[in-house]
Every structure is written in structure tokens, then in C-alpha cells.
Design a protein around this motif. Structure first.
Motif, mmCIF file in Angstrom:
data_model
loop_
_atom_site.group_PDB
_atom_site.id
_atom_site.type_symbol
_atom_site.label_atom_id
_atom_site.label_comp_id
_atom_site.label_asym_id
_atom_site.label_seq_id
_atom_site.Cartn_x
_atom_site.Cartn_y
_atom_site.Cartn_z
ATOM 1 N N THR A 1 44.787 46.213 40.922
ATOM 2 C CA THR A 1 43.389 46.408 40.543
ATOM 3 C C THR A 1 43.242 46.299 39.023
ATOM 4 N N ASP A 2 42.002 46.244 38.573
ATOM 5 C CA ASP A 2 41.740 46.195 37.129
ATOM 6 C C ASP A 2 42.250 47.446 36.434
ATOM 7 N N TYR A 3 42.062 48.623 37.059
ATOM 8 C CA TYR A 3 42.493 49.844 36.381
ATOM 9 C C TYR A 3 44.019 49.939 36.301
ATOM 10 N N GLN A 4 44.716 49.354 37.267
ATOM 11 C CA GLN A 4 46.174 49.319 37.173
ATOM 12 C C GLN A 4 46.614 48.408 36.025
ATOM 13 N N ARG A 5 45.987 47.238 35.929
ATOM 14 C CA ARG A 5 46.341 46.312 34.847
ATOM 15 C C ARG A 5 45.958 46.887 33.486
#
Length: 249
Positions: free
Chosen positions: A47-51
Motif C-alpha cells: 500500500t501507499d502507507y507501507q511504501r
């Protein structure tokens, strides 16, 4: 004067669908190095928050960042990667976040830590409303379920060094006859063979059964199957998992 070895604080964390429970312990424990374990890219996506978290850690000049991959829903894969990461930093203070990733990686983390001397920890989640007060989530955390799989169960007691060598041999050779295992034991100078007065073939087979076959089979680490007039010994799934944890150096 020999240079002093500097001990780093190493934190290993599976990167599940989490951010705060991965990020906050890194800063609270002042980790010098972080090993993020990411879900196998061939089976899932990030996900974006992981990246964003990965980018934040990459931009932190104080923290050294490494990333590894495993299948979060496969115990053997999780054990292999977690064990490897802990072993690589065995001269440092290693902490493993058992609260992120999946339940499988949490089980693997505790098993690997227990047998390799690392420290597992758990970060309790908190759910707060807009006013900052604690309250349970209004909706279930999971709305659908996927595949249901069994979790292997095996003893945490390490096999003997001779037994581990046999497991490694079976893994390399894709099985072996009992006669081949006796010859392997002779080449490795297994104590129960070297120190025995038994020289007869029947006596050596009994020694193999007592010290290797019976204890490994009782823990489901090996299987014995008939192959024509002979019997072959094979490495079972539990044996593969045991090798991930207790593999000989």
C-alpha cells in the motif's frame, strides 16, 4: 589494543498492513538497524502507507535499513527468513516485532527468537475516537476470509547434532536408505557408531534405529517408505521446518 566491537540495536519487523505498530517501536527502542520483512511481491502488493514508511526509514541517516521478502502465510518461508535475519545479526541486540505481519509470522518470530536468543515483543493496538478516547472499532477489523490452512506443530526441543546432520543429508540427497545413513554416520564419526563395540550389520541397524530413526520419526521429522525390497528415509515437512530453526552451522 584490539578495537571494541560495537553492539547495534537491531529491530526486525514484518511489514504487514500496519504503520504505527511498525514505526513507533523503531524510534522508541532507538534502533540502529531495521530489517523490514516484506510480503513476497509475487503474491501480494504494498500500500501507499507501507511504501511511505519504507521511504521515511531510507531517508533517516541514523538508521540502516535492509529489506527481505517471505510468504507471510507460510510458516516454513517465514521461519527461514526470520531465522536468517536473526543469525546474520547474532553479535548484536536483536529485537523482533511479533505484532505485525500475519499470525503466521508472529508464530515464526517467537519460535525463532526462543531458539536463537533474540527478543520478541508485541505492540498492543489502540483504537481511539475523534476525541482521542479509547473505544472499540465500530466495524469488524476483517470482513471476509481467505484460505484456511493448518499450522504445523512440532517440538521446540532441538534434535541432537547427529540428528540434524542426518536431516541435512536427507534434504540434500532427497532421501536415503538406512544403509546409506549408516555409511554417512561412519563418515561423520557419529559418537554412537564410533564408541560402539558393535560391528555387525544388524547391530549397526539397531543403533541407527535407536539414535536416529525412532526419535526423528516420533517427532514427524522424517518418514520411512518402502521402495521395492528396501526402505527409504525421507525428510518430512516438520523436518524441513526444524532445519530452518536448528540448522547446523
Amino acid at each position: 589494543m584490539e578495537p571494541m566491537n560495537i553492539v547495534d540495536r537491531v529491530q526486525i519487523a514484518p511489514l504487514g498492513y500496519e504503520k504505527a505498530r511498525v514505526k513507533e517501536p523503531i524510534y522508541q527502542f532507538n534502533a540502529d538497524k531495521v530489517v523490514l520483512i516484506r510480503q513476497d511481491s509475487s503474491t501480494d502488493y504494498e500500500t501507499d502507507y507501507q511504501r511511505d514508511l519504507i521511504s521515511e526509514l531510507e531517508d533517516n541517516d541514523r538508521i540502516e535499513l535492509d529489506t527481505l521478502e517471505c510468504d507471510f502465510f507460510d510458516l516454513e518461508s517465514s521461519l527461514r527468513v526470520l531465522t536468517s535475519a536473526i543469525r546474520e545479526h547474532e553479535d548484536h541486540d536483536v529485537y523482533v516485532n511479533a505484532s505485525t505481519g500475519s499470525k503466521i509470522t508472529a508464530i515464526a518470530a517467537v519460535i525463532a527468537c526462543q531458539n536463537l536468543g533474540a527478543t520478541p515483543f508485541y505492540v498492543r493496538p489502540e483504537y481511539r475516537n475523534d476525541d482521542g478516547h479509547l473505544e472499540p472499532p465500530e466495524e469488524p477489523l476483517v470482513s471476509e476470509v481467505g484460505e484456511i490452512t493448518d499450522i504445523p506443530v512440532f517440538s521446540l526441543q532441538s534434535p541432537s547434532m547427529n540428528q540434524l546432520l542426518v536431516l541435512s543429508y536427507l534434504a540434500e540427497e532427497d532421501g536415503a536408505t538406512k544403509k546409506e545413513l549408516i555409511e554417512f554416520g561412519k563418515s561423520q564419526e557419529f559418537d554412537f557408531i564410533v564408541n560402539s563395540k558393535t560391528t555387525s550389520e544388524e547391530g549397526l541397524y539397531k543403533l541407527l534405529e535407536t539414535h536416529i530413526i525412532d526419535p526423528l520419526q516420533s517427532k514427524s521429522f522424517i518418514s520411512v517408505k518402502k521402495d521395492g525390497r528396501t526402505k527409504r528415509v525421507y525428510l518430512a515437512d516438520h523436518g524441513k521446518e526444524a532445519l530452518q530453526i536448528f540448522q547446523p552451522e
